[in-house]
Design a protein around this motif. Structure first.
Motif, mmCIF file in Angstrom:
data_model
loop_
_atom_site.group_PDB
_atom_site.id
_atom_site.type_symbol
_atom_site.label_atom_id
_atom_site.label_comp_id
_atom_site.label_asym_id
_atom_site.label_seq_id
_atom_site.Cartn_x
_atom_site.Cartn_y
_atom_site.Cartn_z
ATOM 1 N N PHE A 120 0.847 -1.194 0.000
ATOM 2 C CA PHE A 120 0.000 0.000 0.000
ATOM 3 C C PHE A 120 0.882 1.243 0.000
ATOM 4 O O PHE A 120 2.096 1.171 0.233
ATOM 5 N N ASP A 121 0.252 2.385 -0.270
ATOM 6 C CA ASP A 121 0.903 3.697 -0.212
ATOM 7 C C ASP A 121 0.107 4.570 0.747
ATOM 8 O O ASP A 121 -1.051 4.902 0.473
ATOM 9 N N LEU A 122 0.716 4.929 1.866
ATOM 10 C CA LEU A 122 0.019 5.768 2.834
ATOM 11 C C LEU A 122 -0.228 7.157 2.254
ATOM 12 O O LEU A 122 0.610 7.680 1.503
ATOM 13 N N PRO A 123 -1.349 7.779 2.604
ATOM 14 C CA PRO A 123 -1.599 9.155 2.142
ATOM 15 C C PRO A 123 -0.555 10.114 2.712
ATOM 16 O O PRO A 123 0.022 9.889 3.777
ATOM 17 N N ASP A 124 -0.317 11.197 1.984
ATOM 18 C CA ASP A 124 0.641 12.205 2.445
ATOM 19 C C ASP A 124 0.226 12.796 3.787
ATOM 20 O O ASP A 124 1.079 13.183 4.595
ATOM 21 N N GLU A 125 -1.079 12.857 4.018
ATOM 22 C CA GLU A 125 -1.578 13.404 5.283
ATOM 23 C C GLU A 125 -1.074 12.596 6.472
ATOM 24 O O GLU A 125 -0.707 13.160 7.514
#
Length: 452
Positions: A120-125
């Protein structure tokens, strides 16, 4: 990453020119080029380029963007760190050292790889949240400081400094053991901060929270994995790593030079640019500039580069043909099923095998029964035959009739104990011998009873 770190150490020990080092590191950044257009200068660059091409099948655009940025940042940080050590010929204070050390562990690159490995790719937030940023700093500090403890023996022998040296420099009265203890306590404290902060994370929703939890678990795995690797490799303790792990003691290597001597030597070389008005090469100390192609070190490095290119690069690239989609309406693209005749033949063979196994099993049981009967007779046991079993069933029926008539079953009398009986011991069982007279009398009673 350990291979990359090894490349940095090797380039530092070879004392190559700054220009060659820049060329070497920029070649690593060029590893993202398409297949067939990249010429590696090192083994790491060749292996990394191959990995990147294969990862394009499974990675995401977000990962590619983040990874390229973090990889280039890691290389630039390494160059800045080397420049800092050259320009600042002093041991830094603790705060400055911690900031520099965080940049040398390739933190952002590791964070990106953890997300890629978890899928997965975590959100920038999430990544920009202060609590999560502090957790990632705990991971970097724990890994870097533990590594400093393990590598101190080798580094002090080479005259290099790390966390232990910085602590001793800040407090000259501190011994090596005291500095080791303080560094170890710093690692323990950062472990506690890691566990505390992970429980202070906010919520971004069920799906994102699940990814964040896996991400933090990955950070913890990096911490423990680094500790395990330090004792798996011979990089720090050689062949005595198991003994060091058991006793937690090391024997200090004799120092080739001290940190102070290294600093003084660097300061002296930095001031010596010219000798009697002539240029002095920083690399080979010859009478030419450091960028001259006549430098022996430069020629030696060029030979290494060419040898690496010849070994790991190839002019002929095997292109993989992409798999074509099957035409589901074309029966020729799919193999035919087995015919009915073949299936029937298999069933017949199976039935014959089962029959043969059953017959063999029956013969084995018959042989075992005969041997068991013979063995029982030798040991003095009474084994009922089929006839005796049938007789027993008949007597049981007669007994039921006799009970109703108030009579005693002669079959029961047959097994009553004789007053003058002789007992023959068996294997844990006592068998009662019956005299022939009693048997003949019982047989008469039995015949009389059968006539009823």
């Amino acid at each position: 990453m350990f291979i990359y770190d090894h490349e940095l150490d090797a380039s530092a020990k070879d004392d190559i020119s700054e220009e060659a080092k820049q060329q070497l590191f920029h070649n690593m950044c060029d590893s993202f080029q398409p297949a067939g257009s990249f010429k590696p200068l090192t083994t790491f660059a060749s292996a990394f380029h191959d990995w990147w091409q294969r990862s394009l099948v499974s990675n995401t655009p977000t990962f590619r963007k983040r990874f390229k940025i973090s990889f280039q940042d890691a290389i630039e940080t390494s160059l800045r760190q080397a420049t800092y050590k050259k320009d600042h010929q002093i041991i830094p204070d603790l705060k400055t050292y911690i900031d520099i050390r965080r940049g040398s562990v390739y933190g952002t690159l590791v964070l990106t790889l953890i997300q890629y490995s978890r899928g997965f790719d975590l959100p920038d937030e999430c990544l920009a949240h202060e609590t999560l940023k502090h957790i990632t700093e705990c991971m970097m500090d724990a890994g870097a400081w533990a590594n400093d403890i393990y590598s101190f023996n080798n580094e002090q022998a080479e005259g290099h400094y790390n966390l232990v040296s910085v602590l001793m420099n800040a407090n000259p009265s501190m011994s090596i053991q005291q500095a080791m203890d303080q560094a170890g306590q710093m690692v323990i404290d950062v472990y506690a901060d890691f566990q505390r902060l992970r429980h202070e994370l906010p919520s971004w929703g069920a799906d994102i929270d699940s990814q964040v939890e896996k991400f933090v678990d990955g950070l913890g795995d990096m911490i423990s994995g680094n500790l395990c690797w330090c004792f798996e490799t011979e990089r720090y303790f050689g062949s005595e790593r198991e003994e060091v792990k058991r006793t937690r003691r090391i024997k200090l290597l004799p120092p080739k030079t001290t940190v102070q001597e290294n600093i003084l030597h660097s300061q002296k070389n930095a001031k010596t640019k010219y000798l009697h008005g002539s240029p002095v090469c920083r690399n080979c100390k010859g009478g030419h500039t450091a960028t001259s192609t006549e430098c022996s070190k430069y020629k030696e490095f060029q030979q290494k580069i060419q040898k690496t290119i010849d070994q790991y690069s190839s002019t002929s690239k095997v292109a993989r043909t992409p798999a074509q989609n099957n035409n589901w309406n074309n029966l020729e693209e799919f193999p035919q099923l087995k015919s009915i005749d073949n299936i029937n033949l298999i069933e017949k063979i199976t039935e014959q095998i089962i029959s043969a196994v059953e017959q063999a099993t029956q013969r084995i049981f018959e042989t075992l029964n005969k041997k068991f009967q013979t063995l029982a007779n030798k040991l003095g046991f009474d084994i009922e035959t089929d006839a005796e079993a049938e007789l027993e069933e008949t007597v049981r029926i007669k007994n039921n009739i006799n009970k109703n008539l108030g009579q005693t079953s002669p079959r029961n009398e047959l097994y009553e104990t004789n007053n003058n009986q002789n007992e023959t011991p068996g294997i844990g069982i006592k068998r009662k011998d019956i005299s022939p007279n009693i048997l003949s009398q019982k047989s008469k009673n039995l015949n009389t009873n059968h006539s009823l």
